[in-house]
Design a protein around this motif. Structure first.
Motif, PDB file in Angstrom:
ATOM      1  N   LEU A   4      92.802   6.145  54.130  1.00 21.27           N
ATOM      2  CA  LEU A   4      91.442   5.973  53.747  1.00 21.27           C
ATOM      3  C   LEU A   4      90.977   4.603  54.359  1.00 21.27           C
ATOM      4  CD1 LEU A   4      88.804   6.736  52.353  1.00 21.27           C
ATOM      5  CD2 LEU A   4      89.510   5.192  50.492  1.00 21.27           C
ATOM      6  N   GLY A   5      89.833   4.791  55.130  1.00 16.75           N
ATOM      7  CA  GLY A   5      89.326   3.541  55.810  1.00 16.75           C
ATOM      8  C   GLY A   5      88.921   3.828  57.250  1.00 16.75           C
ATOM      9  N   GLN A   6      89.553   4.940  57.652  1.00 16.14           N
ATOM     10  CA  GLN A   6      89.168   5.469  59.255  1.00 16.14           C
ATOM     11  C   GLN A   6      90.011   6.608  59.419  1.00 16.14           C
ATOM     12  OE1 GLN A   6      90.561   1.816  60.893  1.00 16.14           O
ATOM     13  NE2 GLN A   6      92.416   2.306  61.464  1.00 16.14           N
ATOM     14  N   THR A   7      89.594   7.574  60.306  1.00 19.28           N
ATOM     15  CA  THR A   7      90.008   8.828  60.570  1.00 19.28           C
ATOM     16  C   THR A   7      90.362   8.616  62.071  1.00 19.28           C
ATOM     17  OG1 THR A   7      87.813   9.676  61.093  1.00 19.28           O
ATOM     18  CG2 THR A   7      88.870  10.348  58.967  1.00 19.28           C
ATOM     19  N   ASP A   8      91.791   7.658  62.038  1.00 14.90           N
ATOM     20  CA  ASP A   8      92.360   7.663  63.211  1.00 14.90           C
ATOM     21  C   ASP A   8      93.234   9.126  63.216  1.00 14.90           C
ATOM     22  OD1 ASP A   8      93.692   7.021  65.498  1.00 14.90           O
ATOM     23  OD2 ASP A   8      94.454   5.143  64.575  1.00 14.90           O
ATOM     24  N   SER A   9      93.821   9.273  64.474  1.00 17.17           N
ATOM     25  CA  SER A   9      94.352  10.517  64.822  1.00 17.17           C
ATOM     26  C   SER A   9      95.761  10.653  64.016  1.00 17.17           C
ATOM     27  CB  SER A   9      95.032  10.537  66.433  1.00 17.17           C
ATOM     28  OG  SER A   9      95.737  11.597  66.452  1.00 17.17           O
ATOM     29  N   ALA A  10      95.812  11.947  63.375  1.00 16.75           N
ATOM     30  CA  ALA A  10      96.871  11.881  62.294  1.00 16.75           C
ATOM     31  C   ALA A  10      98.379  12.087  63.200  1.00 16.75           C
ATOM     32  CB  ALA A  10      96.926  13.255  61.664  1.00 16.75           C
ATOM     33  N   THR A  11      98.087  12.299  64.414  1.00 17.72           N
ATOM     34  CA  THR A  11      99.469  12.320  65.457  1.00 17.72           C
ATOM     35  C   THR A  11      99.709  10.988  65.782  1.00 17.72           C
ATOM     36  OG1 THR A  11      98.259  13.137  67.065  1.00 17.72           O
ATOM     37  CG2 THR A  11      99.255  14.693  65.590  1.00 17.72           C
ATOM     38  N   ASN A  12      98.900   9.775  65.515  1.00 18.66           N
ATOM     39  CA  ASN A  12      98.817   8.558  66.028  1.00 18.66           C
ATOM     40  C   ASN A  12     100.294   8.044  65.809  1.00 18.66           C
ATOM     41  OD1 ASN A  12      97.803   6.418  67.743  1.00 18.66           O
ATOM     42  ND2 ASN A  12      97.910   5.240  65.609  1.00 18.66           N
ATOM     43  N   CYS A  91      87.108  12.082  51.925  1.00 14.10           N
ATOM     44  CA  CYS A  91      88.081  11.198  52.822  1.00 14.10           C
ATOM     45  C   CYS A  91      89.515  11.000  52.175  1.00 14.10           C
ATOM     46  CB  CYS A  91      87.485  10.015  53.192  1.00 14.10           C
ATOM     47  SG  CYS A  91      85.998  10.034  54.341  1.00 14.10           S
ATOM     48  N   LYS A  92      89.492  10.771  50.819  1.00 11.58           N
ATOM     49  CA  LYS A  92      90.884  10.410  50.127  1.00 11.58           C
ATOM     50  C   LYS A  92      91.603  11.879  49.740  1.00 11.58           C
ATOM     51  CE  LYS A  92      90.507   7.604  46.913  1.00 11.58           C
ATOM     52  NZ  LYS A  92      89.865   6.955  45.515  1.00 11.58           N
ATOM     53  N   LYS A  93      90.852  12.830  49.895  1.00  7.25           N
ATOM     54  CA  LYS A  93      91.520  14.011  49.486  1.00  7.25           C
ATOM     55  C   LYS A  93      92.695  14.238  50.304  1.00  7.25           C
ATOM     56  CE  LYS A  93      90.895  18.875  48.604  1.00  7.25           C
ATOM     57  NZ  LYS A  93      89.919  20.124  48.787  1.00  7.25           N
ATOM     58  N   VAL A  94      93.909  14.577  49.660  1.00  8.37           N
ATOM     59  CA  VAL A  94      95.201  14.958  50.290  1.00  8.37           C
ATOM     60  C   VAL A  94      94.953  16.314  50.593  1.00  8.37           C
ATOM     61  CG1 VAL A  94      97.757  15.197  50.023  1.00  8.37           C
ATOM     62  CG2 VAL A  94      96.442  13.051  49.356  1.00  8.37           C
ATOM     63  N   VAL A  95      95.136  16.898  51.917  1.00  9.78           N
ATOM     64  CA  VAL A  95      95.176  18.161  52.037  1.00  9.78           C
ATOM     65  C   VAL A  95      96.544  18.891  52.515  1.00  9.78           C
ATOM     66  CG1 VAL A  95      92.624  17.949  53.214  1.00  9.78           C
ATOM     67  CG2 VAL A  95      94.817  17.474  54.651  1.00  9.78           C
ATOM     68  N   ARG A  96      97.561  17.947  52.763  1.00  7.90           N
ATOM     69  CA  ARG A  96      98.922  18.634  52.844  1.00  7.90           C
ATOM     70  C   ARG A  96     100.098  17.619  53.095  1.00  7.90           C
ATOM     71  NH1 ARG A  96      96.341  18.969  57.851  1.00  7.90           N
ATOM     72  NH2 ARG A  96      97.598  18.037  59.590  1.00  7.90           N
ATOM     73  N   ARG A  97     101.234  17.899  53.089  1.00 15.28           N
ATOM     74  CA  ARG A  97     102.374  16.966  53.415  1.00 15.28           C
ATOM     75  C   ARG A  97     103.079  16.985  54.684  1.00 15.28           C
ATOM     76  NH1 ARG A  97     103.321  13.522  49.160  1.00 15.28           N
ATOM     77  NH2 ARG A  97     105.326  13.062  50.133  1.00 15.28           N
ATOM     78  N   GLU A  98     103.587  16.176  55.456  1.00 17.78           N
ATOM     79  CA  GLU A  98     104.398  16.152  56.435  1.00 17.78           C
ATOM     80  C   GLU A  98     105.344  15.529  56.192  1.00 17.78           C
ATOM     81  OE1 GLU A  98     101.984  15.107  60.103  1.00 17.78           O
ATOM     82  OE2 GLU A  98     100.882  17.042  60.072  1.00 17.78           O
ATOM     83  N   GLY A  99     106.663  16.046  55.983  1.00 13.31           N
ATOM     84  CA  GLY A  99     107.656  15.307  55.551  1.00 13.31           C
ATOM     85  C   GLY A  99     107.507  14.450  54.210  1.00 13.31           C
ATOM     86  N   GLU A 108      93.071  14.434  58.977  1.00 12.56           N
ATOM     87  CA  GLU A 108      93.013  15.381  59.572  1.00 12.56           C
ATOM     88  C   GLU A 108      91.477  15.540  60.305  1.00 12.56           C
ATOM     89  OE1 GLU A 108      93.598  19.904  57.657  1.00 12.56           O
ATOM     90  OE2 GLU A 108      91.854  19.183  57.012  1.00 12.56           O
ATOM     91  N   LEU A 109      90.410  15.085  59.706  1.00 15.11           N
ATOM     92  CA  LEU A 109      89.240  14.874  60.664  1.00 15.11           C
ATOM     93  C   LEU A 109      89.519  14.177  61.848  1.00 15.11           C
ATOM     94  CD1 LEU A 109      86.829  14.694  57.537  1.00 15.11           C
ATOM     95  CD2 LEU A 109      86.839  16.802  59.197  1.00 15.11           C
ATOM     96  N   HIS A 114      89.446  12.875  67.482  1.00 13.80           N
ATOM     97  CA  HIS A 114      90.149  12.051  68.487  1.00 13.80           C
ATOM     98  C   HIS A 114      90.537  13.185  69.668  1.00 13.80           C
ATOM     99  CE1 HIS A 114      92.354   8.194  68.256  1.00 13.80           C
ATOM    100  NE2 HIS A 114      92.811   8.482  69.467  1.00 13.80           N
ATOM    101  N   GLU A 115      90.794  14.037  69.347  1.00 17.43           N
ATOM    102  CA  GLU A 115      91.298  15.107  70.834  1.00 17.43           C
ATOM    103  C   GLU A 115      89.818  15.303  71.492  1.00 17.43           C
ATOM    104  OE1 GLU A 115      93.024  18.235  68.864  1.00 17.43           O
ATOM    105  OE2 GLU A 115      95.073  17.422  68.537  1.00 17.43           O
ATOM    106  N   LEU A 116      88.963  15.741  70.953  1.00 17.94           N
ATOM    107  CA  LEU A 116      87.730  16.084  71.389  1.00 17.94           C
ATOM    108  C   LEU A 116      87.191  14.781  72.167  1.00 17.94           C
ATOM    109  CD1 LEU A 116      85.629  18.225  68.686  1.00 17.94           C
ATOM    110  CD2 LEU A 116      86.708  18.888  70.987  1.00 17.94           C
TER     111      LEU A 116
END
Length: 243
Positions: A4-12, A91-99, A108-109, A114-116
């Motif tokens: 929470l705080g910024q939507t940086d790329s989740a793959t960063n 923004c805070k809502k957890v939508v899934r887990r990766e490991g 996610e957003l 970021h990609e666009l």
């Protein structure tokens, strides 16, 4: 990157920030191309023509425009947001887990935005600033000299394709670098795209955690150190402008 705080790329944390990639125990990454890069750098002119402030301002306006367009497009196309900015709760809502990592709505957003934005920036700078602007360049420290050097994208792609992610352990991958013509090793400005979530939040640099090679520093600290820049030359690019 904060959940929470910024939507940086989740793959960063992985593809763009290879601090995720750790070499096997007892194995030290060998970076064979760096000696060639350093020889080339030493033979190049030490004084290269940097962009004038007016040109930097034009590039910064491109970064802001692309970030804003990406922000608005993703919000508009999202079936839940329908063009509205996400709320703090969304923004805070957890939508899934990766490991072991929780992926929030903000992350996610941020990945989509970021990609666009990066695609928009690549297209926008291609005609007038191609020699002066690199998008998502990779920098790695030479083990023999301790100097940070740009890595050819073809080499990075090859390592990833053949599963040698450990070769990128500790690499830095800023979003946009303005540099001397044709020479990413001579940086002038560095920017990372940030999409605050909610919008009123201030952007912040992702911190390296325990076990990562640059702990306890953050991304901004490392960009300054690696590319020999002053604090004022390392900035955030957000939908609201350069910060």
């Amino acid at each position: 990157m904060e959940a929470l705080g910024q939507t940086d790329s989740a793959t960063n944390g992985c593809l763009r920030n290879p601090a995720c990639y750790k070499p096997p125990p007892g194995e030290e990454a060998i970076i064979p191309w760096l000696s060639h890069t350093e020889r080339a750098a030493r033979t190049a002119s030490t004084v290269s023509a940097m962009l004038e402030d007016a040109d930097v301002t034009i590039i910064e306006s491109i970064l802001t425009r692309c970030a804003l367009e990406a922000d608005e497009k993703v919000n508009k196309e999202d079936p839940e947001l329908r063009g509205q900015d996400p709320t703090r709760e969304q923004c805070k809502k957890v939508v899934r887990r990766e490991g072991n990592r929780e992926v929030t709505r903000a992350m996610e957003l941020g990945t989509r935005k970021h990609e666009l934005a990066l695609d928009c920036i690549r297209a926008a700078v291609a005609e007038d600033f191609a020699k002066h602007v690199s998008v998502t360049p990779t920098y790695q420290k030479a083990p023999n000299t301790g100097l940070w050097r740009w890595v050819d994208p073809k080499q990075v792609k090859e390592w990833l394709q053949i599963g040698l992610k450990s070769m990128l352990w500790g690499a830095l991958v800023p979003d946009i670098v303005i540099h001397a013509p044709g020479n990413p090793n001579q940086a002038q400005r560095v920017y990372d795209l940030k999409f605050p979530c909610p919008r009123e939040n201030d952007p912040s640099w992702g911190k390296y955690t325990s076990g990562q090679p640059h702990h306890p520093k953050n991304q901004g600290d490392m960009y300054q150190e690696a590319l020999r820049l002053k604090k004022k030359d390392v900035s955030f690019s957000t939908p609201s402008g350069i910060k």
